[in-house]
Design a protein around this motif. Structure first.
Motif, PDB file in Angstrom:
ATOM      1  N   LEU A   1       5.042  15.506  10.471  1.00  0.00           N
ATOM      2  CA  LEU A   1       5.710  16.356   9.488  1.00  0.00           C
ATOM      3  C   LEU A   1       5.231  16.106   8.058  1.00  0.00           C
ATOM      4  CD1 LEU A   1       9.406  16.294  10.782  1.00  0.00           C
ATOM      5  CD2 LEU A   1       7.649  18.042  11.141  1.00  0.00           C
ATOM      6  N   LEU A   2       4.932  14.858   7.735  1.00  0.00           N
ATOM      7  CA  LEU A   2       4.449  14.539   6.399  1.00  0.00           C
ATOM      8  C   LEU A   2       2.940  14.714   6.340  1.00  0.00           C
ATOM      9  CD1 LEU A   2       6.537  11.287   5.857  1.00  0.00           C
ATOM     10  CD2 LEU A   2       6.950  13.497   4.785  1.00  0.00           C
ATOM     11  N   PHE A   3       2.460  15.231   5.229  1.00  0.00           N
ATOM     12  CA  PHE A   3       1.004  15.375   5.099  1.00  0.00           C
ATOM     13  C   PHE A   3       0.551  14.837   3.750  1.00  0.00           C
ATOM     14  CE2 PHE A   3       3.004  19.484   4.070  1.00  0.00           C
ATOM     15  CZ  PHE A   3       2.540  19.732   2.788  1.00  0.00           C
ATOM     16  N   THR A   4      -0.704  14.409   3.730  1.00  0.00           N
ATOM     17  CA  THR A   4      -1.304  13.869   2.525  1.00  0.00           C
ATOM     18  C   THR A   4      -2.683  14.489   2.367  1.00  0.00           C
ATOM     19  OG1 THR A   4      -1.860  11.838   1.329  1.00  0.00           O
ATOM     20  CG2 THR A   4      -2.258  11.840   3.713  1.00  0.00           C
ATOM     21  N   SER A   5      -3.475  14.003   1.422  1.00  0.00           N
ATOM     22  CA  SER A   5      -4.806  14.566   1.221  1.00  0.00           C
ATOM     23  C   SER A   5      -5.669  14.336   2.454  1.00  0.00           C
ATOM     24  CB  SER A   5      -5.471  13.932   0.001  1.00  0.00           C
ATOM     25  OG  SER A   5      -5.669  12.558   0.222  1.00  0.00           O
ATOM     26  N   SER A   6      -6.724  15.115   2.587  1.00  0.00           N
ATOM     27  CA  SER A   6      -7.587  15.029   3.771  1.00  0.00           C
ATOM     28  C   SER A   6      -8.196  13.642   3.925  1.00  0.00           C
ATOM     29  CB  SER A   6      -8.699  16.079   3.685  1.00  0.00           C
ATOM     30  OG  SER A   6      -9.455  15.910   2.491  1.00  0.00           O
ATOM     31  N   SER A   7      -8.373  12.923   2.812  1.00  0.00           N
ATOM     32  CA  SER A   7      -8.961  11.584   2.891  1.00  0.00           C
ATOM     33  C   SER A   7      -7.947  10.538   3.351  1.00  0.00           C
ATOM     34  CB  SER A   7      -9.518  11.173   1.517  1.00  0.00           C
ATOM     35  OG  SER A   7      -8.470  11.107   0.570  1.00  0.00           O
ATOM     36  N   GLY A   8      -6.642  10.899   3.292  1.00  0.00           N
ATOM     37  CA  GLY A   8      -5.607   9.951   3.692  1.00  0.00           C
ATOM     38  C   GLY A   8      -5.609   8.691   2.853  1.00  0.00           C
ATOM     39  N   GLU A   9      -5.911   8.827   1.574  1.00  0.00           N
ATOM     40  CA  GLU A   9      -6.126   7.680   0.702  1.00  0.00           C
ATOM     41  C   GLU A   9      -4.857   6.842   0.532  1.00  0.00           C
ATOM     42  OE1 GLU A   9      -9.030   6.989  -3.004  1.00  0.00           O
ATOM     43  OE2 GLU A   9      -7.844   8.819  -3.057  1.00  0.00           O
ATOM     44  N   LEU A  10      -5.052   5.524   0.481  1.00  0.00           N
ATOM     45  CA  LEU A  10      -3.963   4.609   0.181  1.00  0.00           C
ATOM     46  C   LEU A  10      -4.064   4.171  -1.275  1.00  0.00           C
ATOM     47  CD1 LEU A  10      -3.937   2.376   3.391  1.00  0.00           C
ATOM     48  CD2 LEU A  10      -2.391   4.272   2.816  1.00  0.00           C
ATOM     49  N   TRP A  11      -2.898   3.868  -1.862  1.00  0.00           N
ATOM     50  CA  TRP A  11      -2.815   3.585  -3.289  1.00  0.00           C
ATOM     51  C   TRP A  11      -2.149   2.232  -3.511  1.00  0.00           C
ATOM     52  CZ3 TRP A  11      -4.763   7.460  -6.556  1.00  0.00           C
ATOM     53  CH2 TRP A  11      -5.072   8.655  -5.909  1.00  0.00           C
ATOM     54  N   ARG A  12      -2.529   1.588  -4.594  1.00  0.00           N
ATOM     55  CA  ARG A  12      -1.889   0.341  -5.014  1.00  0.00           C
ATOM     56  C   ARG A  12      -1.217   0.566  -6.367  1.00  0.00           C
ATOM     57  NH1 ARG A  12      -4.039  -4.496  -3.186  1.00  0.00           N
ATOM     58  NH2 ARG A  12      -2.562  -5.466  -4.637  1.00  0.00           N
TER      59      ARG A  12
ATOM     60  N   GLN B   1       0.867  -1.180   0.000  1.00  0.00           N
ATOM     61  CA  GLN B   1       0.000   0.000   0.000  1.00  0.00           C
ATOM     62  C   GLN B   1       0.902   1.228   0.000  1.00  0.00           C
ATOM     63  OE1 GLN B   1      -1.850  -1.043   3.756  1.00  0.00           O
ATOM     64  NE2 GLN B   1      -3.833  -1.288   2.743  1.00  0.00           N
ATOM     65  N   PHE B   2       0.570   2.196  -0.857  1.00  0.00           N
ATOM     66  CA  PHE B   2       1.426   3.369  -1.012  1.00  0.00           C
ATOM     67  C   PHE B   2       0.719   4.646  -0.551  1.00  0.00           C
ATOM     68  CE2 PHE B   2       3.386   0.348  -3.852  1.00  0.00           C
ATOM     69  CZ  PHE B   2       4.741   0.590  -3.683  1.00  0.00           C
ATOM     70  N   CYS B   3       1.541   5.604  -0.132  1.00  0.00           N
ATOM     71  CA  CYS B   3       1.068   6.939   0.241  1.00  0.00           C
ATOM     72  C   CYS B   3       1.723   7.949  -0.694  1.00  0.00           C
ATOM     73  CB  CYS B   3       1.457   7.293   1.674  1.00  0.00           C
ATOM     74  SG  CYS B   3       1.152   6.009   2.882  1.00  0.00           S
ATOM     75  N   VAL B   4       0.971   8.968  -1.068  1.00  0.00           N
ATOM     76  CA  VAL B   4       1.508  10.100  -1.829  1.00  0.00           C
ATOM     77  C   VAL B   4       1.471  11.293  -0.890  1.00  0.00           C
ATOM     78  CG1 VAL B   4       1.289  11.532  -3.890  1.00  0.00           C
ATOM     79  CG2 VAL B   4       0.622   9.112  -3.976  1.00  0.00           C
ATOM     80  N   MET B   5       2.636  11.813  -0.533  1.00  0.00           N
ATOM     81  CA  MET B   5       2.729  12.763   0.566  1.00  0.00           C
ATOM     82  C   MET B   5       3.560  13.981   0.182  1.00  0.00           C
ATOM     83  SD  MET B   5       3.146  10.081   3.724  1.00  0.00           S
ATOM     84  CE  MET B   5       1.992  11.002   4.748  1.00  0.00           C
ATOM     85  N   SER B   6       3.497  14.996   1.033  1.00  0.00           N
ATOM     86  CA  SER B   6       4.314  16.186   0.840  1.00  0.00           C
ATOM     87  C   SER B   6       4.890  16.608   2.186  1.00  0.00           C
ATOM     88  CB  SER B   6       3.499  17.315   0.211  1.00  0.00           C
ATOM     89  OG  SER B   6       4.349  18.387  -0.146  1.00  0.00           O
ATOM     90  N   LEU B   7       5.680  17.670   2.141  1.00  0.00           N
ATOM     91  CA  LEU B   7       6.431  18.093   3.311  1.00  0.00           C
ATOM     92  C   LEU B   7       6.795  19.560   3.125  1.00  0.00           C
ATOM     93  CD1 LEU B   7       8.245  17.128   5.839  1.00  0.00           C
ATOM     94  CD2 LEU B   7      10.073  16.928   4.144  1.00  0.00           C
ATOM     95  N   ASP B   8       6.688  20.337   4.182  1.00  0.00           N
ATOM     96  CA  ASP B   8       7.169  21.709   4.152  1.00  0.00           C
ATOM     97  C   ASP B   8       8.687  21.675   3.984  1.00  0.00           C
ATOM     98  OD1 ASP B   8       8.112  24.261   4.722  1.00  0.00           O
ATOM     99  OD2 ASP B   8       6.614  24.637   6.276  1.00  0.00           O
ATOM    100  N   PRO B   9       9.233  22.311   2.934  1.00  0.00           N
ATOM    101  CA  PRO B   9      10.687  22.260   2.725  1.00  0.00           C
ATOM    102  C   PRO B   9      11.497  22.706   3.941  1.00  0.00           C
ATOM    103  CG  PRO B   9       9.601  23.206   0.808  1.00  0.00           C
ATOM    104  CD  PRO B   9       8.551  23.070   1.875  1.00  0.00           C
ATOM    105  N   ASP B  10      10.931  23.585   4.757  1.00  0.00           N
ATOM    106  CA  ASP B  10      11.661  24.056   5.932  1.00  0.00           C
ATOM    107  C   ASP B  10      11.851  22.959   6.972  1.00  0.00           C
ATOM    108  OD1 ASP B  10      11.914  26.580   4.860  1.00  0.00           O
ATOM    109  OD2 ASP B  10      10.108  27.363   5.828  1.00  0.00           O
ATOM    110  N   THR B  11      11.013  21.927   6.920  1.00  0.00           N
ATOM    111  CA  THR B  11      11.138  20.826   7.888  1.00  0.00           C
ATOM    112  C   THR B  11      11.916  19.643   7.308  1.00  0.00           C
ATOM    113  OG1 THR B  11       9.028  19.800   7.228  1.00  0.00           O
ATOM    114  CG2 THR B  11       8.948  21.478   8.970  1.00  0.00           C
ATOM    115  N   LEU B  12      12.427  19.781   6.089  1.00  0.00           N
ATOM    116  CA  LEU B  12      13.184  18.691   5.473  1.00  0.00           C
ATOM    117  C   LEU B  12      14.369  18.236   6.334  1.00  0.00           C
ATOM    118  CD1 LEU B  12      13.526  16.815   3.037  1.00  0.00           C
ATOM    119  CD2 LEU B  12      14.804  18.638   1.884  1.00  0.00           C
TER     120      LEU B  12
END
Length: 332
Positions: free
Chosen positions: A256-267, A186-197
């Motif tokens: 620190l990592l965030f994803t869409s509000s639904s928190g959807e998982l991907w295959r 199961q995969f997640c597609v996520m993002s991150l504030d560059p300042d917290t990298l």
């Protein structure tokens, strides 16, 4: 809708796993030391086969020459569909699905090979620089086309192209419908504030460069493969996108990592039984068009050897059935 030709000239490269040690310093610099490099477009994807690195000319200068580095010969230009000043979101579906009929299919019909890179924020369609006149001529009825120059969008028309429009001159070829496999991750597609990298730097470096995969990298993928090693990190114009499986996600701080509000998982659907190469046209269309007709979202990430589509977990059964039926129809 608008189509923007972004102000990046890109190279598509591959680093073999045995040779990664030769590139670790350069890759860490490109990922974490933005003030030490002029690179604005950087993407690193690990698969069982290799590391695919897509980066602009400034970033490419950072990579040392090595027998462990393969470089696709062309310069690639990234295209981005924009609607009302924002990344296109006219369809209920997200990812490559929403541009399948308007961009991917017409380019395939004109024998234009594309290299896809979906991120958390948007979808980049990479085309060879030499194909740009064909791209503009093909898409200008559907889109207002702009070429970004020093941050400013400048309107472009096919009549303005120095080389003019020319067909690619290839005869229509029989479509090769490639085999697909779907690992169990199961995969997640996520993002991150560059300042917290910096806060996840140690974990990120460990995951990419030092961890022993739970999947044996030397084992060739098969239809019955349980899991697959896949991790993608992109830093493009200041925006970060990360694709990883849920097993890897547990190693990162949850706040620190965030994803869409639904928190959807991907295959994943991995396309190709043998390395696909770069010259065949229509591979992305082969996957994205059926998904568009079914209004199923899909992120799409091309790599040096294979293509990868991520679809919502609840749709994986119908997607695999759909693609297998498509393959049977072509074979018969």
């Amino acid at each position: 809708m608008d189509l923007h030709i972004l102000d990046h000239r890109l190279r598509v490269t591959s680093i073999c796993k045995d040779g990664l040690v030769n590139f670790t310093h350069s890759l860490i610099k490109l990922m974490f030391l933005r003030n030490r490099t002029r690179c604005k477009f950087f993407s690193l994807t690990e698969t069982p086969d290799n590391y695919t690195v897509v980066l602009d000319e400034e970033g490419f200068k950072e990579l040392p020459s090595s027998e462990h580095l393969q470089v696709e010969g062309a310069t690639w230009l990234p295209l981005n569909v924009v609607s009302n000043g924002n990344a296109s979101s006219s369809s209920q579906a997200v990812g490559v699905t929403k541009i399948a009929k308007s961009v991917i299919a017409p380019l395939a019909e004109q024998h234009v090979s594309v290299f896809m890179l979906s991120t958390y924020q948007t979808d980049f369609i990479l085309v060879r620089e030499k194909d740009l006149p064909v791209v503009i001529h093909t898409l200008e009825e559907e889109f207002k086309i702009y070429r970004e120059e020093e941050g400013e969008p400048v309107p472009v028309h096919s009549k303005d192209m120095q080389n003019g429009f020319h067909k690619n001159g290839k005869e229509a070829v029989k479509l090769t419908v490639h085999p697909v496999l779907s690992p169990q991750n199961q995969f997640c597609v996520m993002s991150l504030d560059p300042d917290t990298l910096p806060a996840i730097a140690t974990t990120l470096i460990d995951v990419l460069f030092y961890s022993n995969s739970s999947v044996k990298d030397e084992a060739p993928p098969t239809q019955g493969l349980d899991c697959i090693k896949f991790f993608s990190f992109s830093l493009i114009d200041g925006y970060i996108s990360i694709v990883m499986d849920t097993e890897t996600q547990r190693r990162f701080p949850t706040n620190l990592l965030f994803t869409s509000s639904s928190g959807e998982l991907w295959r994943m659907v991995r396309i190709g039984g043998q390395p696909l190469g770069f010259d065949e046209c229509g591979i992305v269309a082969q996957i994205s068009q059926p998904l568009a007709e079914a209004d199923i979202s899909a992120y799409y990430i091309s790599t040096f050897s294979f293509d990868h589509a991520l679809v919502p977990e609840e749709d994986i059964g119908s997607v695999i059935a759909m693609l297998q039926q498509q393959r049977l129809e072509v074979v018969s």
